[in-house]
Scaffold this motif. Sequence first.
Motif, PDB file in Angstrom:
ATOM      1  N   TYR A  11      81.662  78.046 -47.199  1.00 32.28           N
ATOM      2  CA  TYR A  11      82.988  77.414 -47.194  1.00 32.28           C
ATOM      3  C   TYR A  11      83.422  77.080 -45.761  1.00 32.28           C
ATOM      4  O   TYR A  11      83.951  75.993 -45.497  1.00 32.28           O
ATOM      5  CB  TYR A  11      84.019  78.321 -47.861  1.00 32.28           C
ATOM      6  CG  TYR A  11      85.416  77.740 -47.827  1.00 32.28           C
ATOM      7  CD1 TYR A  11      85.756  76.659 -48.635  1.00 32.28           C
ATOM      8  CD2 TYR A  11      86.385  78.250 -46.962  1.00 32.28           C
ATOM      9  CE1 TYR A  11      87.029  76.104 -48.595  1.00 32.28           C
ATOM     10  CE2 TYR A  11      87.660  77.701 -46.913  1.00 32.28           C
ATOM     11  CZ  TYR A  11      87.975  76.636 -47.730  1.00 32.28           C
ATOM     12  OH  TYR A  11      89.233  76.074 -47.689  1.00 32.28           O
ATOM     13  N   LEU A  39      84.376  76.991 -54.242  1.00 32.69           N
ATOM     14  CA  LEU A  39      84.096  77.706 -52.996  1.00 32.69           C
ATOM     15  C   LEU A  39      85.381  78.264 -52.391  1.00 32.69           C
ATOM     16  O   LEU A  39      85.429  79.417 -51.927  1.00 32.69           O
ATOM     17  CB  LEU A  39      83.432  76.764 -51.986  1.00 32.69           C
ATOM     18  CG  LEU A  39      81.911  76.671 -51.947  1.00 32.69           C
ATOM     19  CD1 LEU A  39      81.491  75.667 -50.877  1.00 32.69           C
ATOM     20  CD2 LEU A  39      81.283  78.023 -51.677  1.00 32.69           C
ATOM     21  N   GLU A  40      86.428  77.453 -52.395  1.00 32.20           N
ATOM     22  CA  GLU A  40      87.692  77.891 -51.807  1.00 32.20           C
ATOM     23  C   GLU A  40      88.293  79.056 -52.600  1.00 32.20           C
ATOM     24  O   GLU A  40      88.816  80.015 -52.014  1.00 32.20           O
ATOM     25  CB  GLU A  40      88.684  76.730 -51.755  1.00 32.20           C
ATOM     26  CG  GLU A  40      89.984  77.091 -51.061  1.00 32.20           C
ATOM     27  CD  GLU A  40      90.895  75.890 -50.873  1.00 32.20           C
ATOM     28  OE1 GLU A  40      91.934  76.048 -50.186  1.00 32.20           O
ATOM     29  OE2 GLU A  40      90.579  74.802 -51.396  1.00 32.20           O
ATOM     30  N   GLN A  46      83.956  67.602 -55.355  1.00 25.54           N
ATOM     31  CA  GLN A  46      85.205  68.321 -55.104  1.00 25.54           C
ATOM     32  C   GLN A  46      85.345  69.578 -55.953  1.00 25.54           C
ATOM     33  O   GLN A  46      85.870  70.594 -55.481  1.00 25.54           O
ATOM     34  CB  GLN A  46      86.397  67.384 -55.362  1.00 25.54           C
ATOM     35  CG  GLN A  46      87.731  67.968 -54.929  1.00 25.54           C
ATOM     36  CD  GLN A  46      87.767  68.329 -53.448  1.00 25.54           C
ATOM     37  OE1 GLN A  46      87.290  67.563 -52.607  1.00 25.54           O
ATOM     38  NE2 GLN A  46      88.321  69.495 -53.123  1.00 25.54           N
ATOM     39  N   HIS A  68      81.467  74.150 -44.487  1.00 18.07           N
ATOM     40  CA  HIS A  68      81.981  72.931 -45.130  1.00 18.07           C
ATOM     41  C   HIS A  68      83.250  72.456 -44.438  1.00 18.07           C
ATOM     42  O   HIS A  68      83.408  71.261 -44.149  1.00 18.07           O
ATOM     43  CB  HIS A  68      82.262  73.198 -46.614  1.00 18.07           C
ATOM     44  CG  HIS A  68      83.268  72.255 -47.203  1.00 18.07           C
ATOM     45  ND1 HIS A  68      82.971  70.931 -47.497  1.00 18.07           N
ATOM     46  CD2 HIS A  68      84.598  72.435 -47.514  1.00 18.07           C
ATOM     47  CE1 HIS A  68      84.067  70.332 -47.975  1.00 18.07           C
ATOM     48  NE2 HIS A  68      85.055  71.221 -47.993  1.00 18.07           N
ATOM     49  N   VAL A 127      83.675  72.319 -54.172  1.00 17.13           N
ATOM     50  CA  VAL A 127      84.449  72.743 -53.014  1.00 17.13           C
ATOM     51  C   VAL A 127      85.620  73.623 -53.449  1.00 17.13           C
ATOM     52  O   VAL A 127      85.924  74.646 -52.825  1.00 17.13           O
ATOM     53  CB  VAL A 127      84.952  71.522 -52.222  1.00 17.13           C
ATOM     54  CG1 VAL A 127      85.892  71.969 -51.097  1.00 17.13           C
ATOM     55  CG2 VAL A 127      83.775  70.733 -51.649  1.00 17.13           C
ATOM     56  N   ASP A 128      86.281  73.232 -54.548  1.00 11.20           N
ATOM     57  CA  ASP A 128      87.399  74.023 -55.067  1.00 11.20           C
ATOM     58  C   ASP A 128      86.938  75.418 -55.478  1.00 11.20           C
ATOM     59  O   ASP A 128      87.636  76.410 -55.240  1.00 11.20           O
ATOM     60  CB  ASP A 128      88.038  73.312 -56.256  1.00 11.20           C
ATOM     61  CG  ASP A 128      88.733  72.018 -55.860  1.00 11.20           C
ATOM     62  OD1 ASP A 128      89.054  71.869 -54.655  1.00 11.20           O
ATOM     63  OD2 ASP A 128      88.955  71.161 -56.735  1.00 11.20           O
ATOM     64  N   ASP A 179      83.595  68.900 -42.537  1.00  9.88           N
ATOM     65  CA  ASP A 179      84.594  67.962 -43.049  1.00  9.88           C
ATOM     66  C   ASP A 179      85.640  67.636 -41.991  1.00  9.88           C
ATOM     67  O   ASP A 179      86.223  66.545 -41.981  1.00  9.88           O
ATOM     68  CB  ASP A 179      85.269  68.570 -44.283  1.00  9.88           C
ATOM     69  CG  ASP A 179      85.974  67.525 -45.130  1.00  9.88           C
ATOM     70  OD1 ASP A 179      85.422  66.422 -45.296  1.00  9.88           O
ATOM     71  OD2 ASP A 179      87.094  67.803 -45.608  1.00  9.88           O
ATOM     72  N   LYS A 239      78.273  65.453 -48.787  1.00 12.58           N
ATOM     73  CA  LYS A 239      79.025  66.681 -49.060  1.00 12.58           C
ATOM     74  C   LYS A 239      79.112  66.936 -50.560  1.00 12.58           C
ATOM     75  O   LYS A 239      79.014  65.999 -51.374  1.00 12.58           O
ATOM     76  CB  LYS A 239      80.407  66.620 -48.423  1.00 12.58           C
ATOM     77  CG  LYS A 239      81.434  65.766 -49.146  1.00 12.58           C
ATOM     78  CD  LYS A 239      82.774  65.895 -48.435  1.00 12.58           C
ATOM     79  CE  LYS A 239      83.859  65.107 -49.138  1.00 12.58           C
ATOM     80  NZ  LYS A 239      85.161  65.240 -48.442  1.00 12.58           N
TER      81      LYS A 239
END
Length: 492
Positions: free
Chosen positions: A327, A354-355, A348, A330, A351-352, A334, A345
């Motif tokens: 994360y 991961l967050e 999304q 990333h 990525v969400d 970014d 990348k």
Amino acid sequence: VVQTKEALSMAAAAPPPPRPPPGPRMGGMGMGLDEDPRTRSDYEFDSLVSRMQAAASPDDVDNIGREVLIRFPTLEPQKVVDMMSKLNSLPALHGHQNGDFLAELVRTTLPRMKEFTSSQFTSLTSTVAAWTRKPDRPRSSRFQEVSKGFFAAASQDMGSRLMTFAPHELNCCLAAFVSVGFSDHRFFASVGRAALARHSSFAPVQLTALLAILSEMRLMHTDLFNAAGAFLSARARELRPVDMIRVLRSFSKCGVQHPVLCKCVGDEVVSRSRDKSLGISFKAEELIEICWAMCVLQQYHEACFRLMFKSLEKVPTITSDSLLLLYELHMALDSEHKEAYDRYKPEQFLVDALEDHYKDNRKDERRCSEKIRGDVAGVLKSLVEGSVHVNHRTSLSLLVDVVALRKRSSSDGFIHVDLDSTVTTVRSLDQDDPAQAALVVEGAVSLRRRLLAKTGLRLVTVRESEWRELDDSKDKRRYLRQLLSSLGDVLQ
């Protein structure tokens, strides 16, 4: 410390130097018969060791213990090392007199330090370190006191003849010192200078091990790291995957940027991964750490980053710690290489996810004293209008120590304060005097602050050591007000 444990285990497993083989003998009526080169003291030593190994009853242990203490000061240096090594497999003697027996043996070696060769010194130091940190060792206050005296004396003796130690001996000794918490600044500064003078005589694996030991101690010698970076760049093909990770981990932790080293390691990783004939493959977790270290060091190696993301497609799961690093790298890509990163990348929803994992698993990092963090928050609250919180999670999901919010529900504040402490900084060995040693922000902390700054968050840093020196609230208010003045009109 993985490297510390490895170095100590190597030293402990190293066999004693072989005795010279029997030579020819001429005597009596025979010719060409072997002659036993051992002396009477050799036979007496072997007999003593045999009785040590056979001692079982308390009386036998007491008797042999007294004999060892009487004869130990007169033993030759190699026999001293051999006997102390053999004691590791003799629990009855190891715990004799609640550790005072071992303390007396160690004490008798103090005035004899200069008699030991570098290899004997290495074995001796590793043995005493193993005794000191052994969890089931009887806790003798006398042994603890003697052990501290031993490592203080050993550091002085070793410091006077550092150039005589072979690279692997130097690493083993440093690992022993580190394992018992020895951290004398002047000693490690002299080690840094000596290693710099002869870094080219190290094998790549030995040099990476040395850097790993220093970085684990949060110590950094600028010229040594730069020279090591140039040396390892030229010999990157000799580095094992674990060595690549170690060297980048060391450079990133100490915040030492070396673009050439990063490029060479990145090229080598990509080259080995593409050449199937080599039979070398990097785990997804290893590639994540390599790429994260490059982000910390502000180096962009697109081929390596693409390889890392491609490897993630082939594995169903990775470790939690690797997901945390993923994360952060990333966020770095970014933020700092957005145009190039947009081409490859993750989607999304990934990525969400991961967050969300980052929020759940990266909580209070204990980067500083909780008492001081609360104290800083209290002083800040007296200076500003708003809601003040500690260990606050920003809109990027990254944590800051103290924040002042206009509204309690806000994600980002108008003031963010981070504290520098012994767990967020690295000490420079460039100066001998510890009072003049510069403090360098640890790479991982620097990355987080860099990302916060790039999103426009206003951040100041308070040094825990400076805060402790402030006597009263008036001095603390003045100190913090001066720091906040660099942010503009936040106090108006």
